[in-house]
Design a protein around this motif. Structure first.
Motif, mmCIF file in Angstrom:
data_model
loop_
_atom_site.group_PDB
_atom_site.id
_atom_site.type_symbol
_atom_site.label_atom_id
_atom_site.label_comp_id
_atom_site.label_asym_id
_atom_site.label_seq_id
_atom_site.Cartn_x
_atom_site.Cartn_y
_atom_site.Cartn_z
ATOM 1 N N LYS A 1 0.730 4.184 -2.794
ATOM 2 C CA LYS A 1 0.512 5.598 -2.441
ATOM 3 C C LYS A 1 1.657 6.455 -2.954
ATOM 4 N N SER B 1 1.160 9.431 -5.801
ATOM 5 C CA SER B 1 1.376 10.843 -5.457
ATOM 6 C C SER B 1 2.667 11.405 -6.059
ATOM 7 N N GLU C 1 0.827 -1.205 0.000
ATOM 8 C CA GLU C 1 0.000 0.000 0.000
ATOM 9 C C GLU C 1 0.862 1.256 0.000
#
Ligand code: SF4
Lengths: 386, 293
Positions: free
Chosen positions: A365, A369, A361
């Motif tokens: 992420k 981003s 995860e």
């Protein structure tokens, strides 16, 4: 029959079901249980084939390639240092176009000494001319060994089935072990050229000229291209017969994804869970598992990943001085794609460290981003892992 | 009978090969293969043996052959023998030729492994006492004081006792032979053929190029090696039972040394040391034999 067995045991089952005629091997952790299981069956008169307990992995591969040239079905298993010791023979086995099948149980290369999963051992053998298939679980390990014999014997290139230390080799899972009758119908008796026939005496593997050497390399490269076709055909036929097939790559939800995660082997299983959850939460994340590394399925990957705006590759291996090896290969494969995606490499699970759902995860992420792709790999590890 | 056999042998070496003129290895391979016959598979590994066998598309021998890798003569032969057995052809012997480098040095581990398992093949070490194929470098088969390109002041070590090493594996048959005694050599090949398991022949193969001799000298120097007890002819059965096959004239070692340029720099003390060692080794060998010599 469904059995609850380790990955090593599953590989051994496949070797027996394939009626392998010569198993030449040498002990090394974490491969040894394959060697022991086959020895148990040999002692019980249930193996069928012959076992040669060589004094090194180097001699094990020497024996396998020589017997393959004589025309029989051969198998060995090894890991890490043992595979590195075989290196010279790996080139030889492919150079003289044998059909040897091997299981490599990925393990860290010393130094420092360790016994955990890390793919650098097998990936370091990239240029030896072996077909390489990376497995995600015990079932795939068993199935891939059966497929490997079919492919190797049709293409006349040796084939390495790669499983991971502990996560596959020693973890137990339910595995569907096919019947002998069904394996026999899928994998007929071996029928490859016999190089040492008295009626047709020839000198195998003599010294050649520069131009002849170049020609043989070209023929081997053509065989690798042919292997792509054969791997696909064999996999489809395997699916028709046994109800399971795997492809060069497997894609999950790549359609319209804003980020595609690329994984191999057991990290894929964890990634599946993470992706599923994130997708339910509305994130457009896809997953691509690369299964066949050599020959590298460039066209398939181009097709699969052409529309992905962002790609994150997770590697449990490293080519020191560069990055994860699957990441480099993927970048090179996509360089001529129409829409060039941004590919970010991540290193996770090196040395057999745990790649948990939360770790994956974090990678997702970070990739989502991230404004700028960096050329260096990004190391991701559990907090306090060291 | 043996004389007749070798007078009308089955010729396996074709006209034309790639050895230097007068090469003892080529003569030895020819003799071995004549004794072996065409119903066999032969392995060669990098060494002068492989060069002699011919570059593509030539093949000096009319028999199925495989040019395997340097250090794997033994497992290669063992695995081919195993494959032939699986195919129901277990009456076809597999013979491998390796050089002294491929036997005494880089191939010793794999040879030991195969001998320990008593794999079914005939191993012939064509010993020319240095790495000749790469241009005369010292090996552990090079005799003491001999010149080579990497022992320019003479080899400081003595020759490794390969026959003792092989006997210690308790293999069914090990024997020395040389091209100076063709009947003895061919008898040993034929005998080896009738036995199963690991059979080892240590064949002294004089190399005019590396030993610095005239082209016609290989058989003569081979005879001298035996007659001076530098290289006695004997057999070891099951690693235990020694038989000397030829009682030499026990000539002084100079007879042998003086024929070769590689020993031309030797001083009196060194020649004396070689004589003492030859005498000692001959006495030890006689002590091990079952026959009275
Ligand atoms: S170097 Fe010596 S052993 Fe080699 S081919 Fe020439 S003579 Fe024969």
């Amino acid at each position: 029959m469904r059995k609850f067995i380790t990955g090593n045991h599953a590989v051994a089952e496949a070797v027996r079901l394939c009626r392998t005629q010569l198993v030449a091997a040498y002990p090394i952790t974490p491969q040894t249980p394959i060697y022991e299981k086959l020895s148990d069956w040999e002692a019980a008169g249930e193996l069928g084939g012959h076992m040669m307990r060589t004094e090194s992995e180097h001699s094990a591969m020497a024996a396998c390639l020589s017997a393959s040239l004589a025309g029989i079905r051969t198998f060995t298993a090894t890991s890490s240092q043992g595979l590195a010791l075989m290196h010279e023979m790996l080139h030889f086995a492919s150079g003289c176009r044998t059909a040897v099948v091997m299981c490599c149980v990925n393990r860290t290369m010393a130094a420092p000494w360790a016994f955990w999963s890390d793919q650098t051992d097998s990936l370091s053998q990239r240029d030896t001319g072996w077909i390489q298939i990376y497995c995600e679980n015990n079932q795939e390990a068993l199935d891939s060994v059966i497929q490997a014999f079919r492919v190797a014997e049709q293409v006349l290139l040796p084939c390495m089935v790669v499983i991971e230390a502990n996560f596959i080799s020693h973890f137990m899972e339910p595995v569907e072990v096919p019947s002998q009758r069904r394996v026999d119908s899928f994998l007929p008796q071996i029928n490859i050229p016999k190089r040492f026939e008295l009626e047709n005496p020839g000198f195998a593997v003599p010294v050649v000229s520069q131009a002849q050497y170049q020609r043989y390399r070209k023929l081997s490269q053509e065989a690798m291209a042919y292997a792509l076709e054969v791997i696909e055909e064999v996999d489809q036929e395997f699916g028709d017969t046994f109800g399971r097939h795997y492809g060069f790559v497997e894609e999950v939800g790549t359609e319209g994804a804003e980020l595609v995660l690329v994984t191999t082997a057991t990290i894929t299983s964890t990634a599946r869970v993470v992706i599923e959850r994130l997708r339910q939460e509305g994130h457009k994340i896809g997953l691509v598992k690369i299964r066949v590394f050599r020959p590298f399925p460039v066209q398939t990957l181009k097709k699969t990943l052409d529309s992905a705006p962002k790609i994150a590759v997770i590697d449990r291996n490293i080519s020191l001085g560069r990055e994860g090896i699957f990441c480099s290969e993927l970048k090179a494969g996509l360089i001529n794609a129409s829409a060039r995606a941004h590919v970010q490499g991540y290193l996770a699970g090196i040395g057999g460290t745990n790649v948990s759902p939360s770790l994956i995860e974090r990678i997702v992420k970070d990739a989502l981003s991230r404004e700028d792709i960096v050329d260096e790999p990004i190391w991701i590890a559990e907090e306090n892992s060291c | 009978m043996l004389v007749q056999d070798s007078a009308q042998p089955e010729e396996i070496m074709r006209p034309g090969h790639a050895a230097c003129p007068g090469c003892g290895v080529a003569i030895g391979m020819r003799m071995v293969l004549r004794a072996l016959g065409k119903r066999a598979v032969v392995v060669v590994v990098p060494s002068c043996v492989a060069v002699i066998s011919g570059p593509y598309p030539h093949a000096a021998f009319e028999i199925p052959m495989f040019h395997s890798a340097f250090e794997i003569a033994a497992p290669t032969a063992a695995a081919i023998a195993c494959a032939l057995k699986v195919q129901g052809k277990d009456d076809i012997p597999v013979l491998t030729f390796a050089g002294d480098g491929g036997t005494f040095d880089i191939g010793l581990q794999s040879l030991s492994g195969a001998a320990d398992r008593n794999e079914d093949f005939i191993y012939v070490c064509m010993d020319n006492e240095a790495y000749m194929n790469t241009g005369i470098q010292v090996s552990s088969a090079t005799p003491q004081y001999a010149w080579t390109g990497t022992s320019p002041r003479g080899n400081v070590r003595g020759k490794k006792q390969i026959m003792e090493i092989m006997a210690a594996h308790r293999i069914p048959y090990a024997a020395t032979a040389c091209i100076g005694f063709p009947e003895d050599l061919q008898m040993k090949v034929k005998k080896a053929r009738t036995i199963r398991g690991t059979r080892f022949l240590h064949l002294l193969s004089p190399c005019p190029t590396g030993w610095k001799m005239e082209e016609h000298m290989a058989p003569k120097v081979a005879v001298a090696a035996v007659e001076t007890n530098i290289f006695p002819l004997y057999e070891v059965v099951d690693g235990l039972h020694y038989t000397i096959n030829y009682v030499s004239k026990s000539l002084p070692v100079e007879t042998y040394l003086n024929m070769q340029g590689r020993f031309s720099h030797l001083n009196r003390e060194e020649i004396q040391a070689i004589q003492l060692e030859a005498d000692r080794a001959w006495a030890v060998l006689k002590g091990k034999t079952n026959n009275k010599v």
